[in-house]
Design a protein around this motif. Sequence first.
Motif, PDB file in Angstrom:
ATOM      1  N   LYS A  43       0.823  -1.205   0.000  1.00 53.36           N
ATOM      2  CA  LYS A  43       0.000   0.000   0.000  1.00 53.36           C
ATOM      3  C   LYS A  43       0.862   1.262   0.000  1.00 53.36           C
ATOM      4  CE  LYS A  43      -3.969   2.200   0.417  1.00 53.36           C
ATOM      5  NZ  LYS A  43      -5.000   2.169  -0.642  1.00 53.36           N
ATOM      6  N   ARG A  72       1.172   4.130  -3.011  1.00 52.05           N
ATOM      7  CA  ARG A  72       0.894   5.542  -2.756  1.00 52.05           C
ATOM      8  C   ARG A  72       2.020   6.430  -3.247  1.00 52.05           C
ATOM      9  NH1 ARG A  72       1.532   9.610   1.013  1.00 52.05           N
ATOM     10  NH2 ARG A  72      -0.355  10.803   1.508  1.00 52.05           N
ATOM     11  N   ASP A  95       3.665   9.340   6.821  1.00 52.94           N
ATOM     12  CA  ASP A  95       2.773   8.764   5.814  1.00 52.94           C
ATOM     13  C   ASP A  95       2.636   7.253   5.998  1.00 52.94           C
ATOM     14  OD1 ASP A  95       2.443  11.275   4.683  1.00 52.94           O
ATOM     15  OD2 ASP A  95       4.198  11.043   3.407  1.00 52.94           O
ATOM     16  N   VAL A 146      -0.874   5.124   6.900  1.00 49.49           N
ATOM     17  CA  VAL A 146      -1.345   3.959   6.160  1.00 49.49           C
ATOM     18  C   VAL A 146      -1.492   2.759   7.091  1.00 49.49           C
ATOM     19  CG1 VAL A 146      -0.777   2.325   4.324  1.00 49.49           C
ATOM     20  CG2 VAL A 146      -0.379   4.762   3.978  1.00 49.49           C
ATOM     21  N   ALA A 175      -4.210   8.343  -5.620  1.00 42.80           N
ATOM     22  CA  ALA A 175      -4.107   6.954  -6.078  1.00 42.80           C
ATOM     23  C   ALA A 175      -4.099   6.878  -7.597  1.00 42.80           C
ATOM     24  CB  ALA A 175      -5.259   6.138  -5.507  1.00 42.80           C
TER      25      ALA A 175
END
Length: 667
Positions: free
Chosen positions: A101, A105, A295, A299, A621
């Motif tokens: 993920k 990103r 960040d 997530v 995204a």
Amino acid sequence: MSTASPGPAQHGQRPIARVLIDSPLPQLDRLFDYGIPEALREQAVAGVRVRVPLRSAGRVADGFIVEIAPPGDYVGVLSELEEVVSAVPVLTPEVWALARKVSERAAGNANDIVRLAVPNRQVRVEKAYLAAEVQTPLAPLHPPARVQGYGDGVIETAIAARSRFAVDAIPLVAEVTPGVWVGEWAVTMAAAAAATLAGGATAILAVPDYRDQEQLASALAAVLPAQRVIRLDAKQSNPDRYRAFLRCLSDDPVVIIGNRSVVYAPAANLGLVALFDDGDPLHSEPLSPYVHTRDAALVRQEQSGCALMFLGHARSTEVERLVEVHWVRVFAPQPAVLPKVVPTAQQSSEDRLAAQARIPSTAWREARAALEFGPVLVQVARPGYAPKLSCADCKRSARCMKCEGPLGQKTSRSTPACNWCGALAVDWRCANCDGERLRFVGSGAGRTAEDLGRAFPGVRVIVADGERPILTVGAEPALIIATRGAEPIAAGGYRAVLLLDGESMIARESLRVAEDCLRWWSNAAALAARRAPIVLVGVGGALASAFVTWRQADFARSELADRRALRFPPAVRVATVTGTVQAVADAVATLGVDGPDILGPVDVEGGGVRTIVRFDYARGAEIAAALRAEVVKSAANRRRALGKAARGPVPVSLKVRFDDVEPFLEQ
């Protein structure tokens, strides 16, 4: 995504191992299907290290089994696993999902994140880990100490509810055990971690550097058994780091502390991720895909549902944006704790000793009075003696005669040398006026120490900087000259804090200069004893007002509003696309004419061009996927053009970096 790899073995109805190949090539950043030989059936489980054949490259590669899939509809043949390197499942499903993920990103490779998350294997350490069939039971947990200063049980309730919140740190120091002093922020973070463990969950605590780790470790030692705390950081030796990593694989609730990569540590039941001082640039990962700790933590919180805490003396604009969109809530000390800040202009002093110290009389008087009771901290901008030199005749910056780099002087007795190549400035001549004399421009920690030593005769002077790291000092009277970020902890707190070089700090060309200065000054002020004077020299305006009134959040709010008007990060997201002219043009073209703001292209040093892409967070995204596809296509085309003779890494023709503020630093 998975793909079949043609090979010699018919897989029949055998399960399939989906493997992540350890490779920096973006086109290999996907899962490959391999058959599992009968001899490896029991060892081949998700998370273990393996070696697999690469038919196209004609070699064997390292990798991790990400998952074991049941036989599918594919009726051909699959290459088989070559070897199971280790029986320890080191890549947990949660960490793999996080890596995937986070890399998506940032339009990067999941393998780069896995490389940060899973340390290199240490055979002896692993054998000892496997040989210990019966693990030593951990010490029992006692009722945790309450988080003090924010209202009764407020933060504990937020942790139990798995909330996201920002905490304004208390700007004081505290004695956690006899003779051991730490910042109050460390006490708050340790108490929050203890509350998490009391609920049966693991806490991950990330701090910028080893100085902060030492404070946090001391605070944790006062409230938790040593067995419950695991240090996982870059300063450890490879065996120690791997040993600590293997301990993290346990199901027992523990506290894991470390620097930026600790946010990827495995945790069976994660209850809290906490970050201290997220505005510190040390939280920015210098390796691809350049993901900031903040960040990655956001997530991971979203994926695991754990609590998330941002703690600091000065709020970053990134956290302020999260506050304004109601993604995180705020907790402030109750009642408010306000340091005693004394602003003063940088003026010529009539006092002889103050003039020798090159500080205003107000600062000199505060320091002299404080030295009667204990140590005084003096924060300066740069290390060395004279960081910059200029020609005494024409006043132009003195440049190296070999590489044109700036000249500096590390000590009063050293020969001036180039700050770039290190060449000594022997027989130097000015390229502009042919002058031979040099003059000092600015002063570093060394020169400041000399000047203050003359202004305060008989007082011990200690210099703390990158070359002379000092973590703690005693309560005895002394002048501590420290560069920003290298300030030691004083027993009982400093009796006064002088913040010098404010004008030169603000003059730095940077988008973040104002919030950086406010953070540097706030962190230094938090080392003072209660009600000790803090003198800010030579700074005025809104920035000084926010610091004097201790309203850092208001300044962050104003700074964010200005950036929103200019469409600067973090009000919007940005991506820099760098490479050949054609590759950059093709990548930008995929974003569409009605896409984001496009700035550039402009030429960059070393050849090629750079384009800045600005876009709203909601489109992140979509844009990351489009640019990621272009990176993969560019890398594949590049290798194809070089032919089969190309071995190893191939020079890239396209590079993408998200949330990069570097272009906005250049004025």
